[in-house]
Structures are given as C-alpha cells and as structure tokens.
Design a protein around this motif. Structure first.
Motif, PDB file in Angstrom:
ATOM      1  N   UNK A   1      31.746  97.708  -2.745  1.00 58.87           N
ATOM      2  CA  UNK A   1      32.209  96.591  -3.570  1.00 58.87           C
ATOM      3  C   UNK A   1      33.267  97.049  -4.573  1.00 58.87           C
ATOM      4  N   UNK A   2      33.117  98.263  -5.095  1.00 59.12           N
ATOM      5  CA  UNK A   2      34.120  98.797  -6.009  1.00 59.12           C
ATOM      6  C   UNK A   2      35.463  98.879  -5.302  1.00 59.12           C
ATOM      7  N   UNK A   3      35.456  99.445  -4.086  1.00 62.98           N
ATOM      8  CA  UNK A   3      36.698  99.604  -3.334  1.00 62.98           C
ATOM      9  C   UNK A   3      37.329  98.254  -3.006  1.00 62.98           C
ATOM     10  N   UNK A   4      36.494  97.308  -2.590  1.00 64.58           N
ATOM     11  CA  UNK A   4      37.002  96.005  -2.181  1.00 64.58           C
ATOM     12  C   UNK A   4      37.635  95.263  -3.360  1.00 64.58           C
ATOM     13  N   UNK A   5      36.985  95.283  -4.502  1.00 60.02           N
ATOM     14  CA  UNK A   5      37.518  94.561  -5.653  1.00 60.02           C
ATOM     15  C   UNK A   5      38.690  95.289  -6.272  1.00 60.02           C
ATOM     16  N   UNK A   6      38.696  96.627  -6.206  1.00 65.78           N
ATOM     17  CA  UNK A   6      39.892  97.368  -6.612  1.00 65.78           C
ATOM     18  C   UNK A   6      41.082  96.960  -5.744  1.00 65.78           C
ATOM     19  N   UNK A   7      40.830  96.890  -4.427  1.00 66.12           N
ATOM     20  CA  UNK A   7      41.905  96.534  -3.495  1.00 66.12           C
ATOM     21  C   UNK A   7      42.462  95.155  -3.828  1.00 66.12           C
ATOM     22  N   UNK A   8      41.574  94.201  -4.063  1.00 69.67           N
ATOM     23  CA  UNK A   8      42.023  92.837  -4.377  1.00 69.67           C
ATOM     24  C   UNK A   8      42.795  92.800  -5.690  1.00 69.67           C
ATOM     25  N   UNK A   9      42.293  93.525  -6.700  1.00 72.44           N
ATOM     26  CA  UNK A   9      42.998  93.566  -7.985  1.00 72.44           C
ATOM     27  C   UNK A   9      44.384  94.174  -7.824  1.00 72.44           C
ATOM     28  N   UNK A  10      44.471  95.203  -6.982  1.00 75.54           N
ATOM     29  CA  UNK A  10      45.750  95.863  -6.741  1.00 75.54           C
ATOM     30  C   UNK A  10      46.728  94.907  -6.056  1.00 75.54           C
ATOM     31  N   UNK A  11      46.236  94.171  -5.058  1.00 74.18           N
ATOM     32  CA  UNK A  11      47.086  93.241  -4.305  1.00 74.18           C
ATOM     33  C   UNK A  11      47.524  92.070  -5.178  1.00 74.18           C
ATOM     34  N   UNK A  12      46.585  91.508  -5.926  1.00 75.08           N
ATOM     35  CA  UNK A  12      46.843  90.287  -6.699  1.00 75.08           C
ATOM     36  C   UNK A  12      47.364  90.555  -8.115  1.00 75.08           C
ATOM     37  N   UNK A  13      47.250  91.799  -8.581  1.00 77.89           N
ATOM     38  CA  UNK A  13      47.724  92.110  -9.923  1.00 77.89           C
ATOM     39  C   UNK A  13      46.783  91.676 -11.028  1.00 77.89           C
ATOM     40  N   UNK A  14      45.482  91.574 -10.726  1.00 77.21           N
ATOM     41  CA  UNK A  14      44.522  91.193 -11.760  1.00 77.21           C
ATOM     42  C   UNK A  14      44.352  92.323 -12.767  1.00 77.21           C
ATOM     43  N   UNK A  15      44.255  91.970 -14.028  1.00 78.08           N
ATOM     44  CA  UNK A  15      44.069  92.967 -15.083  1.00 78.08           C
ATOM     45  C   UNK A  15      42.602  93.124 -15.460  1.00 78.08           C
ATOM     46  N   UNK A  16      41.824  92.062 -15.305  1.00 76.54           N
ATOM     47  CA  UNK A  16      40.426  92.110 -15.711  1.00 76.54           C
ATOM     48  C   UNK A  16      39.569  92.824 -14.673  1.00 76.54           C
ATOM     49  N   UNK A  17      38.520  93.479 -15.155  1.00 73.82           N
ATOM     50  CA  UNK A  17      37.573  94.152 -14.259  1.00 73.82           C
ATOM     51  C   UNK A  17      36.308  93.307 -14.084  1.00 73.82           C
ATOM     52  N   UNK A  18      36.327  92.066 -14.588  1.00 70.30           N
ATOM     53  CA  UNK A  18      35.129  91.230 -14.522  1.00 70.30           C
ATOM     54  C   UNK A  18      35.263  90.157 -13.443  1.00 70.30           C
ATOM     55  N   UNK A  19      34.175  89.964 -12.718  1.00 68.41           N
ATOM     56  CA  UNK A  19      34.125  89.046 -11.589  1.00 68.41           C
ATOM     57  C   UNK A  19      32.890  88.162 -11.705  1.00 68.41           C
ATOM     58  N   UNK A  20      32.946  86.964 -11.119  1.00 71.24           N
ATOM     59  CA  UNK A  20      31.791  86.068 -11.159  1.00 71.24           C
ATOM     60  C   UNK A  20      31.896  85.047 -10.038  1.00 71.24           C
ATOM     61  N   UNK A  21      30.764  84.430  -9.739  1.00 72.28           N
ATOM     62  CA  UNK A  21      30.752  83.374  -8.739  1.00 72.28           C
ATOM     63  C   UNK A  21      31.261  82.071  -9.374  1.00 72.28           C
ATOM     64  N   UNK A  22      31.529  81.084  -8.545  1.00 79.04           N
ATOM     65  CA  UNK A  22      32.005  79.788  -9.044  1.00 79.04           C
ATOM     66  C   UNK A  22      30.981  79.181 -10.000  1.00 79.04           C
ATOM     67  N   UNK A  23      29.715  79.250  -9.626  1.00 76.18           N
ATOM     68  CA  UNK A  23      28.661  78.680 -10.469  1.00 76.18           C
ATOM     69  C   UNK A  23      28.524  79.423 -11.789  1.00 76.18           C
ATOM     70  N   UNK A  24      28.682  80.744 -11.750  1.00 80.53           N
ATOM     71  CA  UNK A  24      28.600  81.513 -12.989  1.00 80.53           C
ATOM     72  C   UNK A  24      29.744  81.142 -13.926  1.00 80.53           C
TER      73      UNK A  24
END
Length: 291
Positions: A51-74
């Motif tokens: 999960x660390x690798x996957x979310x790092x990859x997405x942040x790298x691709x999309x340029x996200x600065x935050x390290x926090x993630x949540x579901x739609x309901x959260x």
C-alpha cells in the motif's frame, strides 16, 4: 462490472512508473511532495507494505502533496467533500475468513485481499485545516556523522566494518556490513541511505529472518535486492534520509522482467521489506529500553 485483479492492477502501476525511469520509491523524500509514509483516516493508521508503494506511485503521478488518505465515507464524516471528477486510488484491504468443512467451521483461517478505494486529502474540499498535512522541510545533512543516525544503526546490533575499500555490502559468511568511510560520500544522506539498504540485507541472515537462503538462485538475488531497496525506502522515510539506489539499467531490466512474469512479486518484496524494517525497529527499541 468486471472484478478487479488488485495484484495485477498494483503491479501494472509499478511497472509503468519503472518503465518511465521513475520508480515511486526512487526520489529524495525528505522535503518532496507526499514524502511521508501514507496514512489512512481512522486515527491516521499508517499503511504498510505494498500500500505504501501504491500510494507513493499515485502521489508521484498526480502530484499530491499530502500523505493522508481516506475513503469517501470517511471524508463525509469529517465534513469534507470529494471534488467532482476526482478518481479514487485502489489500495489493498486484507481480511480473513474461516473455512467451513462438512458443516463445521475449520480451526484454520484463510487470508484474502480486496480493493479499498481511497482519496488523497488534496482531492477533498472542506476538511479541517490540520488534515491538509504537508511534508516536513528537507533535512540538510553534511558529510560528518549524524549522532542520532549513528545511534540508531548501532542499536540494531549489526556489526559494521569500515575500511578504505570503495564498496558497500553485507557479507553473510562473517555476518557483517562493510561500509566505506562516511567522508568518501558526497553527503551523509547517501551514506545512511546506503547503510539502510545493507542493514535490510543483514536482516535476511539465517539467524534472523532467514530470507537470503530462501532466494539463492539468480532470480532470487534480484528479488533480495528489490527487498533491500524497498526496505531502505521505508527506513529512509522514517529517518528522514534519502535512500541511495543502484541506478544500473541491468537492475531495472531485471526487476521489470521479474514483475511482468509474476504479478505477486511486488507484494512479496514489499511484505519482506516491511518485515525487515519491523525487525530493525524492534531491535532498536529493545536496545533503547535496556540502555
């Protein structure tokens, strides 16, 4: 709707980034966008392994600065709203279930993996200000030893031998790590990143996690190097040190071939890397308590 093969999805994402020459873990995390370990809402539980690798990859691709993630309901529960048009990122949720045999519940349980759709805080409006976490400023390390990092690696119990030989490696026979003098590195970050890589190798000894002997063929060697590289990444984020990587095309090509032939390999490597880092941290914590 067709069922998503989560292992294939994660592997395809990692391969895509590696083919661009930008693996999600190959970057100076300290001070970089989304440089921290990804955390999931619900008391900001830190994610692990693939999960660390996957979310790092997405942040790298999309340029996200935050390290926090949540579901739609959260996000809704926190008073936020996912912006229109934003797409979720698939993370992996692991669970267990008990098998029923001849009408009875068997004592053993089986694990399963399924998709868990999450959004980065940067995709969400209306969250409290403190939920938009930004990475810490970069650590400016010089070529002199850093006392806190020296203490950390000493507390692992690993034997570290230093000589003028310009090579860094873990030697299974004598069970020691060899490092060139820190003064020969361009910066201390490179030294401790390299030391982190070799320390992950050190955890693979038969007297510790017994990983190296299980992967003795050529493919196994490449796998062990991938474990050490990912583990060094995890340690680097924790210690705020940019890991040092082997940049050779042969390494990358070997990893790509292995990943394409085994969609579960990145999961295995990330899991082994997490075990290694957990082992190192447990050793350090034990030593600190005894001190």
């Amino acid at each position: 709707m067709a069922k998503t093969d989560i292992k294939q999805h994660v592997t395809d994402t990692i391969i895509s980034e590696m083919e661009k020459g930008t693996p999600p873990w190959r970057k100076p995390w300290t001070g970089d966008a989304a440089s921290g370990l990804p955390a999931l809402a619900a008391r900001w539980h830190r994610l692990q392994g693939v999960n660390i690798l996957m979310l790092w990859a997405t942040s790298h691709i999309k340029g996200y600065a935050s390290a926090r993630w949540m579901t739609y309901r959260q996000a809704l529960a926190l008073g936020g709203c996912v912006r229109k048009g934003e797409k979720a990122t698939r993370s992996v949720f692991y669970g267990t279930f008990e098998k029923e045999i001849d009408g009875e519940i068997a004592p053993q349980t089986s694990r399963y993996a399924k998709c868990n759709n999450v959004f980065n805080a940067d995709q969400i409006e209306g969250l409290p200000d403190d939920y938009y976490v930004r990475p810490a400023p970069p650590g400016d390390l010089g070529t002199e030893p850093v006392s806190e990092l020296e203490a950390f690696f000493a507390a692992t119990g690993a034997t570290i031998v230093t000589s003028k030989t310009p090579k860094a490696y873990y030697a299974p026979g004598p069970d020691h790590i060899h490092m060139p003098p820190i003064g020969t590195f361009f910066d201390a970050s490179g030294y401790y990143g390299t030391l982190g890589h070799e320390t992950v190798h050190w955890t693979g000894s038969a007297t510790r996690l017994d990983r190296i002997k299980r992967f003795e063929d050529r493919a196994g060697y490449a796998f062990e190097e991938l474990v050490a590289e990912i583990g060094a990444c995890f340690l680097g984020v924790q210690l705020r040190v940019a890991p040092a990587f082997d940049q050779s095309a042969a390494y990358i090509e070997g990893w790509l071939q292995a990943l394409k032939s085994d969609k579960g390999l990145i999961f295995k490597a990330a899991a082994e890397a997490q075990k290694a880092v957990d082992f190192i941290n447990a050793r350090v914590e034990e030593q600190q308590k005894a001190a």
